[in-house]
Scaffold this motif. Structure first.
Motif, PDB file in Angstrom:
ATOM      1  N   CYS A   1     -13.098  -6.673  -6.611  1.00 24.60           N
ATOM      2  CA  CYS A   1     -11.914  -7.185  -6.328  1.00 24.60           C
ATOM      3  C   CYS A   1     -11.028  -6.215  -7.416  1.00 24.60           C
ATOM      4  O   CYS A   1     -11.104  -5.347  -8.128  1.00 24.60           O
ATOM      5  N   ASN A   2      -9.881  -5.975  -7.202  1.00 24.48           N
ATOM      6  CA  ASN A   2      -8.358  -5.450  -7.609  1.00 24.48           C
ATOM      7  C   ASN A   2      -8.778  -5.714  -9.800  1.00 24.48           C
ATOM      8  O   ASN A   2      -7.501  -7.046  -9.573  1.00 24.48           O
ATOM      9  N   PHE A   3      -8.751  -5.097 -10.061  1.00 19.19           N
ATOM     10  CA  PHE A   3      -8.849  -5.395 -11.411  1.00 19.19           C
ATOM     11  C   PHE A   3      -7.509  -5.670 -11.654  1.00 19.19           C
ATOM     12  O   PHE A   3      -6.874  -6.654 -12.180  1.00 19.19           O
ATOM     13  N   ASP A   4      -6.012  -4.958 -11.900  1.00 17.64           N
ATOM     14  CA  ASP A   4      -5.015  -5.039 -12.264  1.00 17.64           C
ATOM     15  C   ASP A   4      -4.070  -5.932 -11.099  1.00 17.64           C
ATOM     16  O   ASP A   4      -3.194  -6.685 -11.747  1.00 17.64           O
ATOM     17  N   TYR A   5      -3.930  -6.280  -9.974  1.00 20.36           N
ATOM     18  CA  TYR A   5      -4.008  -7.347  -9.098  1.00 20.36           C
ATOM     19  C   TYR A   5      -4.380  -8.312  -9.897  1.00 20.36           C
ATOM     20  O   TYR A   5      -3.763  -9.807 -10.073  1.00 20.36           O
ATOM     21  N   VAL A   6      -5.714  -8.938  -9.956  1.00 17.89           N
ATOM     22  CA  VAL A   6      -6.028 -10.143 -10.456  1.00 17.89           C
ATOM     23  C   VAL A   6      -5.219 -10.404 -11.778  1.00 17.89           C
ATOM     24  O   VAL A   6      -4.546 -10.875 -12.205  1.00 17.89           O
ATOM     25  N   THR A   7      -5.349  -8.938 -12.792  1.00 11.96           N
ATOM     26  CA  THR A   7      -4.734  -9.603 -13.976  1.00 11.96           C
ATOM     27  C   THR A   7      -3.268 -10.197 -14.413  1.00 11.96           C
ATOM     28  O   THR A   7      -3.408 -10.961 -15.078  1.00 11.96           O
TER      29      THR A   7
ATOM     30  N   TYR B   1     -15.105  -4.826  -9.817  1.00 12.56           N
ATOM     31  CA  TYR B   1     -13.444  -4.656 -10.295  1.00 12.56           C
ATOM     32  C   TYR B   1     -13.550  -3.168  -9.569  1.00 12.56           C
ATOM     33  O   TYR B   1     -14.501  -1.924 -10.124  1.00 12.56           O
ATOM     34  N   VAL B   2     -12.293  -2.565  -9.079  1.00 12.83           N
ATOM     35  CA  VAL B   2     -12.212  -1.475  -8.823  1.00 12.83           C
ATOM     36  C   VAL B   2     -10.335  -1.517  -9.367  1.00 12.83           C
ATOM     37  O   VAL B   2      -9.820  -2.249  -9.361  1.00 12.83           O
ATOM     38  N   ARG B   3      -9.769  -0.116  -8.936  1.00 13.19           N
ATOM     39  CA  ARG B   3      -8.223  -0.625  -9.431  1.00 13.19           C
ATOM     40  C   ARG B   3      -7.465   0.713  -8.370  1.00 13.19           C
ATOM     41  O   ARG B   3      -8.192   1.794  -7.951  1.00 13.19           O
ATOM     42  N   GLY B   4      -6.549   0.411  -8.086  1.00 11.79           N
ATOM     43  CA  GLY B   4      -5.774   1.653  -7.195  1.00 11.79           C
ATOM     44  C   GLY B   4      -6.275   1.373  -5.288  1.00 11.79           C
ATOM     45  O   GLY B   4      -5.008   1.779  -4.910  1.00 11.79           O
ATOM     46  N   VAL B   5      -6.741   0.439  -5.346  1.00  8.12           N
ATOM     47  CA  VAL B   5      -7.399   0.133  -3.667  1.00  8.12           C
ATOM     48  C   VAL B   5      -6.591  -1.465  -3.868  1.00  8.12           C
ATOM     49  O   VAL B   5      -7.761  -2.290  -4.601  1.00  8.12           O
ATOM     50  N   PRO B   6      -6.789  -1.802  -3.195  1.00  8.41           N
ATOM     51  CA  PRO B   6      -7.305  -3.621  -2.279  1.00  8.41           C
ATOM     52  C   PRO B   6      -8.663  -3.930  -2.570  1.00  8.41           C
ATOM     53  O   PRO B   6      -9.277  -2.892  -2.831  1.00  8.41           O
ATOM     54  N   GLY B   7      -8.180  -4.931  -3.107  1.00  9.19           N
ATOM     55  CA  GLY B   7      -9.830  -5.570  -3.647  1.00  9.19           C
ATOM     56  C   GLY B   7     -10.673  -5.643  -1.407  1.00  9.19           C
ATOM     57  O   GLY B   7      -9.859  -5.568  -0.893  1.00  9.19           O
TER      58      GLY B   7
ATOM     59  N   THR C   1     -16.710 -11.323 -24.375  1.00  9.37           N
ATOM     60  CA  THR C   1     -17.958 -10.828 -23.244  1.00  9.37           C
ATOM     61  C   THR C   1     -16.179  -9.824 -22.092  1.00  9.37           C
ATOM     62  O   THR C   1     -16.476  -9.366 -21.663  1.00  9.37           O
ATOM     63  N   ALA C   2     -15.338 -10.331 -22.253  1.00  6.55           N
ATOM     64  CA  ALA C   2     -13.910  -8.687 -22.287  1.00  6.55           C
ATOM     65  C   ALA C   2     -13.963  -7.879 -22.658  1.00  6.55           C
ATOM     66  O   ALA C   2     -14.264  -6.303 -22.298  1.00  6.55           O
ATOM     67  N   THR C   3     -14.073  -7.643 -23.778  1.00  2.00           N
ATOM     68  CA  THR C   3     -13.951  -6.895 -24.692  1.00  2.00           C
ATOM     69  C   THR C   3     -15.110  -5.679 -24.742  1.00  2.00           C
ATOM     70  O   THR C   3     -14.767  -4.631 -24.995  1.00  2.00           O
ATOM     71  N   ALA C   4     -16.102  -6.647 -24.068  1.00  2.00           N
ATOM     72  CA  ALA C   4     -17.054  -5.479 -23.606  1.00  2.00           C
ATOM     73  C   ALA C   4     -17.425  -4.487 -22.663  1.00  2.00           C
ATOM     74  O   ALA C   4     -18.075  -2.923 -22.613  1.00  2.00           O
ATOM     75  N   HIS C   5     -16.329  -4.126 -21.807  1.00  2.12           N
ATOM     76  CA  HIS C   5     -15.133  -2.830 -20.856  1.00  2.12           C
ATOM     77  C   HIS C   5     -14.583  -2.734 -22.357  1.00  2.12           C
ATOM     78  O   HIS C   5     -13.226  -3.103 -22.288  1.00  2.12           O
ATOM     79  N   THR C   6     -15.202  -2.173 -22.640  1.00  2.40           N
ATOM     80  CA  THR C   6     -14.160  -1.243 -23.573  1.00  2.40           C
ATOM     81  C   THR C   6     -12.448  -0.662 -22.258  1.00  2.40           C
ATOM     82  O   THR C   6     -11.116  -0.591 -23.427  1.00  2.40           O
ATOM     83  N   SER C   7     -12.655  -0.240 -21.349  1.00  2.00           N
ATOM     84  CA  SER C   7     -11.056  -0.225 -20.854  1.00  2.00           C
ATOM     85  C   SER C   7     -10.280  -1.293 -20.463  1.00  2.00           C
ATOM     86  O   SER C   7      -8.975  -1.277 -20.134  1.00  2.00           O
ATOM     87  N   TRP C   8     -11.006  -2.517 -20.447  1.00  2.00           N
ATOM     88  CA  TRP C   8     -10.433  -3.270 -19.651  1.00  2.00           C
ATOM     89  C   TRP C   8      -9.000  -3.723 -21.219  1.00  2.00           C
ATOM     90  O   TRP C   8      -7.521  -4.280 -20.568  1.00  2.00           O
ATOM     91  N   PRO C   9      -9.231  -3.648 -22.220  1.00  2.00           N
ATOM     92  CA  PRO C   9      -7.926  -4.246 -23.167  1.00  2.00           C
ATOM     93  C   PRO C   9      -6.926  -3.720 -23.000  1.00  2.00           C
ATOM     94  O   PRO C   9      -5.976  -3.881 -22.869  1.00  2.00           O
ATOM     95  N   GLY C  10      -6.908  -2.133 -22.260  1.00  2.00           N
ATOM     96  CA  GLY C  10      -5.794  -1.422 -22.000  1.00  2.00           C
ATOM     97  C   GLY C  10      -5.118  -1.474 -20.795  1.00  2.00           C
ATOM     98  O   GLY C  10      -3.859  -1.923 -21.033  1.00  2.00           O
TER      99      GLY C  10
END
Length: 203
Positions: free
Chosen positions: A140-146, A129-135, A52-61
């Motif tokens: 939700c900000n993906f990088d923050y959550v991770t 999920y978004v990147r570069g801006v607060p949730g 369910t995570a790898t289904a999002h192709t950019s997430w692993p990186g």
């Protein structure tokens, strides 16, 4: 509405790790070291990305970038993490339905004290999920959550410093601060002698 938005952009709490209100900072006891858990010092550990995570192709990186921050902490022995779903992996990362207000969640075994043997990190299906801006109220900000949730998987609870990754609200912060690293060092440096919290506002 304001409360609803605050809940939706709040950081994910760690199940059985912290139970502070979504709407107030974590308590001093929750912030550092009370009932601490940690992995064995010097562990070479593995985290597994479920389908369910790898289904999002950019997430692993993106996830690898967050994990690398923890791997790059120097000055004392600490766990080193690599991605693998082979036998014996310790951290499972996946996507699931979470309660309203949670961008992600972490649980681990044991839940409160002792040496960790496994952890589970979940991203929510409820918000985008978004990147570069607060949730926001709907994202939700993906990088923050991770980075935040991986900190929980290391035994790090919520902190009191608003500019830190381990603070309990999504401000879009994804780079470990000195406060975050202090928390990590408090758990893993066997030679470290210091107070549980470096932040006087936690006192």
């Amino acid at each position: 509405m304001a409360n609803t938005q605050a809940r939706k952009r709040s950081a994910a709490i760690a199940f059985l790790v912290c139970c502070a209100s979504f709407l107030v900072p974590a308590s001093p006891a929750a912030a550092y070291g009370a009932g601490a858990v940690s992995w064995p010092v010097g562990l070479s550990g593995q985290y597994c990305l479920g389908s369910t995570a790898t289904a999002h192709t950019s997430w692993p990186g993106y996830i690898s970038t967050a994990v690398t921050q923890y791997n790059n902490i120097t000055g004392y022995p600490r766990p080193y993490w690599s991605r693998s779903c082979g036998p014996g992996y310790q951290i499972n990362i996946h996507v699931s339905s979470l309660p309203v207000g949670l961008c992600g969640a972490t649980s681990h075994t044991p839940p409160q004290t002792g040496t960790l043997t496994s952890a589970d990190i979940s991203y929510t299906t409820r918000y985008g999920y978004v990147r570069g801006v607060p949730g926001t109220a709907t994202s939700c900000n993906f990088d923050y959550v991770t980075t935040h949730e991986f900190g929980h998987s290391q035994g790090m609870p919520h902190g009191c410093v608003a500019s830190a990754v381990m603070y309990g609200y999504d401000k879009g912060i994804s780079v470990l601060t000195s406060d975050d690293k202090y928390s990590h060092r408090w758990l893993y440096d066997p030679n470290f002698i210091g107070p549980p919290s470096p932040d006087s506002s936690c006192a």
